[in-house]
Write an enzyme that holds these catalytic residues in place. Structure first.
Site, PDB file in Angstrom:
ATOM      1  N   SER A   1      -7.829  12.514   1.103  1.00 44.05           N
ATOM      2  CA  SER A   1      -7.070  12.395   2.336  1.00 44.05           C
ATOM      3  C   SER A   1      -7.475  13.559   3.222  1.00 44.05           C
ATOM      4  O   SER A   1      -7.957  14.587   2.731  1.00 44.05           O
ATOM      5  CB  SER A   1      -5.561  12.453   2.063  1.00 44.05           C
ATOM      6  OG  SER A   1      -5.138  11.361   1.268  1.00 44.05           O
TER       7      SER A   1
ATOM      8  N   LYS B   1       2.741   4.414  -7.829  1.00 47.55           N
ATOM      9  CA  LYS B   1       2.901   3.133  -7.141  1.00 47.55           C
ATOM     10  C   LYS B   1       4.147   2.433  -7.653  1.00 47.55           C
ATOM     11  O   LYS B   1       5.097   2.221  -6.930  1.00 47.55           O
ATOM     12  CB  LYS B   1       1.675   2.251  -7.355  1.00 47.55           C
ATOM     13  CG  LYS B   1       0.368   2.815  -6.842  1.00 47.55           C
ATOM     14  CD  LYS B   1       0.254   2.726  -5.328  1.00 47.55           C
ATOM     15  CE  LYS B   1       0.123   1.295  -4.861  1.00 47.55           C
ATOM     16  NZ  LYS B   1       0.010   1.234  -3.378  1.00 47.55           N
TER      17      LYS B   1
ATOM     18  N   ASN C   1       0.817  -1.224   0.000  1.00 48.11           N
ATOM     19  CA  ASN C   1       0.000   0.000   0.000  1.00 48.11           C
ATOM     20  C   ASN C   1       0.848   1.270   0.000  1.00 48.11           C
ATOM     21  O   ASN C   1       0.329   2.370   0.172  1.00 48.11           O
ATOM     22  CB  ASN C   1      -0.950   0.009   1.210  1.00 48.11           C
ATOM     23  CG  ASN C   1      -0.205   0.057   2.541  1.00 48.11           C
ATOM     24  OD1 ASN C   1       1.018  -0.092   2.594  1.00 48.11           O
ATOM     25  ND2 ASN C   1      -0.947   0.247   3.618  1.00 48.11           N
ATOM     26  N   HIS C   2       2.152   1.143  -0.218  1.00 46.94           N
ATOM     27  CA  HIS C   2       3.008   2.330  -0.261  1.00 46.94           C
ATOM     28  C   HIS C   2       2.750   3.137  -1.534  1.00 46.94           C
ATOM     29  O   HIS C   2       2.414   2.577  -2.578  1.00 46.94           O
ATOM     30  CB  HIS C   2       4.486   1.923  -0.202  1.00 46.94           C
ATOM     31  CG  HIS C   2       4.871   1.297   1.106  1.00 46.94           C
ATOM     32  ND1 HIS C   2       5.968   0.496   1.245  1.00 46.94           N
ATOM     33  CD2 HIS C   2       4.283   1.364   2.332  1.00 46.94           C
ATOM     34  CE1 HIS C   2       6.063   0.090   2.503  1.00 46.94           C
ATOM     35  NE2 HIS C   2       5.044   0.600   3.180  1.00 46.94           N
TER      36      HIS C   2
ATOM     37  N   HIS D   1       4.196   5.385  11.769  1.00 44.92           N
ATOM     38  CA  HIS D   1       3.032   4.713  12.355  1.00 44.92           C
ATOM     39  C   HIS D   1       3.241   3.217  12.604  1.00 44.92           C
ATOM     40  O   HIS D   1       2.300   2.525  12.967  1.00 44.92           O
ATOM     41  CB  HIS D   1       1.754   4.967  11.531  1.00 44.92           C
ATOM     42  CG  HIS D   1       1.840   4.592  10.086  1.00 44.92           C
ATOM     43  ND1 HIS D   1       1.476   5.454   9.073  1.00 44.92           N
ATOM     44  CD2 HIS D   1       2.216   3.450   9.476  1.00 44.92           C
ATOM     45  CE1 HIS D   1       1.642   4.859   7.902  1.00 44.92           C
ATOM     46  NE2 HIS D   1       2.083   3.640   8.126  1.00 44.92           N
ATOM     47  N   ASN D   2       4.465   2.717  12.409  1.00 49.87           N
ATOM     48  CA  ASN D   2       4.837   1.361  12.827  1.00 49.87           C
ATOM     49  C   ASN D   2       6.070   1.472  13.713  1.00 49.87           C
ATOM     50  O   ASN D   2       7.186   1.637  13.210  1.00 49.87           O
ATOM     51  CB  ASN D   2       5.178   0.473  11.617  1.00 49.87           C
ATOM     52  CG  ASN D   2       3.974   0.043  10.813  1.00 49.87           C
ATOM     53  OD1 ASN D   2       2.853   0.431  11.100  1.00 49.87           O
ATOM     54  ND2 ASN D   2       4.204  -0.774   9.809  1.00 49.87           N
TER      55      ASN D   2
ATOM     56  N   ALA E   1      -7.363   4.532   5.463  1.00 51.52           N
ATOM     57  CA  ALA E   1      -8.720   4.018   5.324  1.00 51.52           C
ATOM     58  C   ALA E   1      -8.866   2.598   5.866  1.00 51.52           C
ATOM     59  O   ALA E   1      -9.900   2.230   6.405  1.00 51.52           O
ATOM     60  CB  ALA E   1      -9.147   4.061   3.857  1.00 51.52           C
ATOM     61  N   GLY E   2      -7.837   1.779   5.706  1.00 50.31           N
ATOM     62  CA  GLY E   2      -7.927   0.393   6.151  1.00 50.31           C
ATOM     63  C   GLY E   2      -8.572  -0.496   5.103  1.00 50.31           C
ATOM     64  O   GLY E   2      -9.534  -0.112   4.431  1.00 50.31           O
TER      65      GLY E   2
ATOM     66  N   HIS F   1      -4.376   5.280  10.642  1.00 52.72           N
ATOM     67  CA  HIS F   1      -3.298   5.735   9.748  1.00 52.72           C
ATOM     68  C   HIS F   1      -3.745   5.802   8.302  1.00 52.72           C
ATOM     69  O   HIS F   1      -2.983   6.196   7.431  1.00 52.72           O
ATOM     70  CB  HIS F   1      -2.070   4.830   9.874  1.00 52.72           C
ATOM     71  CG  HIS F   1      -2.153   3.513   9.157  1.00 52.72           C
ATOM     72  ND1 HIS F   1      -3.236   2.663   9.269  1.00 52.72           N
ATOM     73  CD2 HIS F   1      -1.281   2.899   8.304  1.00 52.72           C
ATOM     74  CE1 HIS F   1      -3.018   1.589   8.533  1.00 52.72           C
ATOM     75  NE2 HIS F   1      -1.856   1.700   7.940  1.00 52.72           N
TER      76      HIS F   1
END
Length: 378
Positions: free
Chosen positions: A277, A372, A136-137, A239-240, A296-297, A294
């Site tokens: 966003s 991407k 998802n990066h 966020h990790n 949408a999931g 962090h």
């Protein structure tokens, strides 16, 4: 909508509205983590979804033990927002896309001095610096779509006439190598705080955070260089990670896996590549373990996306979004895995955070061009 911070069980809470999509397996994984040795409290965010044994979109506070597996294999994954001087007027997406070229390949020798300036220890993963990676990066040019606090945006120097650049990436293969080392040595049992093993892990973990932050900066600078533009970073949030913290008056270890800190200033919570966003001002709250969603999931597992979507969309159709933006993704499997339909609606996630009193929304940002992969190495 009902109460947005719910007690699931002793020591486990979930931040969600009545209409927030939360998979049962993700809640089961969250409650499993609450039973780990030394775990004091866990909190699921509205983007909570199942991970490999442990959920993504959650924070975990333990006392006396810390758990590398809860941080996961992409230590330091996070979001950096840059202000650019690229004008929003007369946008030429074809020209921007052509100028970007291929960002998958390692940085060439002209970047050696820039890389050296970060003073990173040798890791064997230097070829990954300046590259976005898979999953998802992404790196995305965005424009200010709606302002909800003109004064706050002015203070940040954000304006409608120039594009923003959001970079989402982490420590690449370095984080994977660190986690693999830990699992090979200790399984999933965690590490006793203050032990030689935990000190070793934290040293490598902190190096991976620096690597990830340098990587995001190099990605942004590489893109701006290609686009013949200037810019500067407004925020950069991991966020990790795991870090020492005090919660409920106890000193312990706060793990975040896909959870944005709410005690480090403004943050961006991105939607899918076909969604908005949001730039938000967090309101720190121990109930959510000082954390926010962090992104949408995911709603769907990666393995099922193509089967669900291939009859509805071609690759070419998925490279254009309903918001008029463009997605550069030459990996045919990945573009289906990352389709907007595979993710929750960002309004439902940010809405739950707002109703829970955890954020104040400053602005809505609209995607313009998302990178991407060109299909090279990632």
């Amino acid at each position: 909508m009902g109460t947005c911070i719910r007690n699931l069980s002793d020591g486990a809470v979930l931040v969600a509205a009545d209409d927030t999509w939360i998979e049962g397996k993700a809640i089961q994984q969250l409650e499993t983590t609450a039973r780990l040795g030394g775990m004091h409290r866990v909190a699921g965010m509205p983007d909570l979804h199942p991970g490999r044994g442990y959920p993504v979109g959650a924070a975990f506070f333990s006392v006396g033990r810390l758990y590398p597996a809860l941080v996961g294999n992409d230590i330091g994954c996070g979001m950096a927002l840059w202000r650019t001087d690229i004008p929003t007027a007369k946008l030429h997406l074809d020209k921007l896309e052509k100028r970007l070229g291929n960002l998958d390949l390692p940085l060439d020798e002209t970047w050696q001095e820039a890389v050296a300036s970060f003073g990173l220890p040798a890791t064997g993963h230097e070829r990954s610096l300046g590259t976005i990676g898979g999953g998802n990066h992404f790196a995305e040019l965005q424009q200010l779509d709606e302002s909800y606090d003109d004064a706050a945006l002015a203070a940040l120097g954000i304006e409608r006439k120039h594009l923003l650049l959001l970079v989402h990436s982490g420590s690449r293969g370095l984080g994977e190598a660190i986690l693999r080392e830990q699992v090979d040595l200790f399984g999933h049992h965690g590490l006793e705080a203050g032990s030689e093993a935990s000190t070793h892990y934290l040293g490598r973990h902190d190096g991976a955070l620096r690597f990830a932050e340098a990587n995001r900066q190099l990605i942004a600078r590489r893109m701006l260089d290609r686009l013949r533009a200037d810019g500067d970073v407004l925020l950069d949030i991991n966020h990790n990670l795991v870090s020492p913290a005090q919660v409920d008056g106890l000193d312990g270890w706060l793990h975040r896996k896909g959870a944005t800190p709410s005690d480090q200033g403004a943050v961006v919570i991105p939607g899918s590549r076909g969604d908005y966003s949001y730039l938000v001002q967090p309101i720190a709250d121990e109930r959510s373990l000082l954390s926010l969603a962090h992104g949408a999931g995911r709603k769907w597992m990666r393995s099922e996306c193509k089967d669900r979507l291939v009859s509805r969309y071609s690759v070419e159709q998925l490279s254009r979004t309903a918001l008029g933006s463009r997605v550069i993704c030459a990996d045919r499997a990945l573009i289906y895995e990352e389709a907007p339909e595979a993710y929750k609606a960002i309004d439902s996630v940010v809405g739950a955070l707002r109703e829970a009193g955890l954020v104040r929304v400053l602005a809505r940002l609209k995607p313009v061009l998302t990178y991407k992969t060109r299909g090279g190495c990632c």
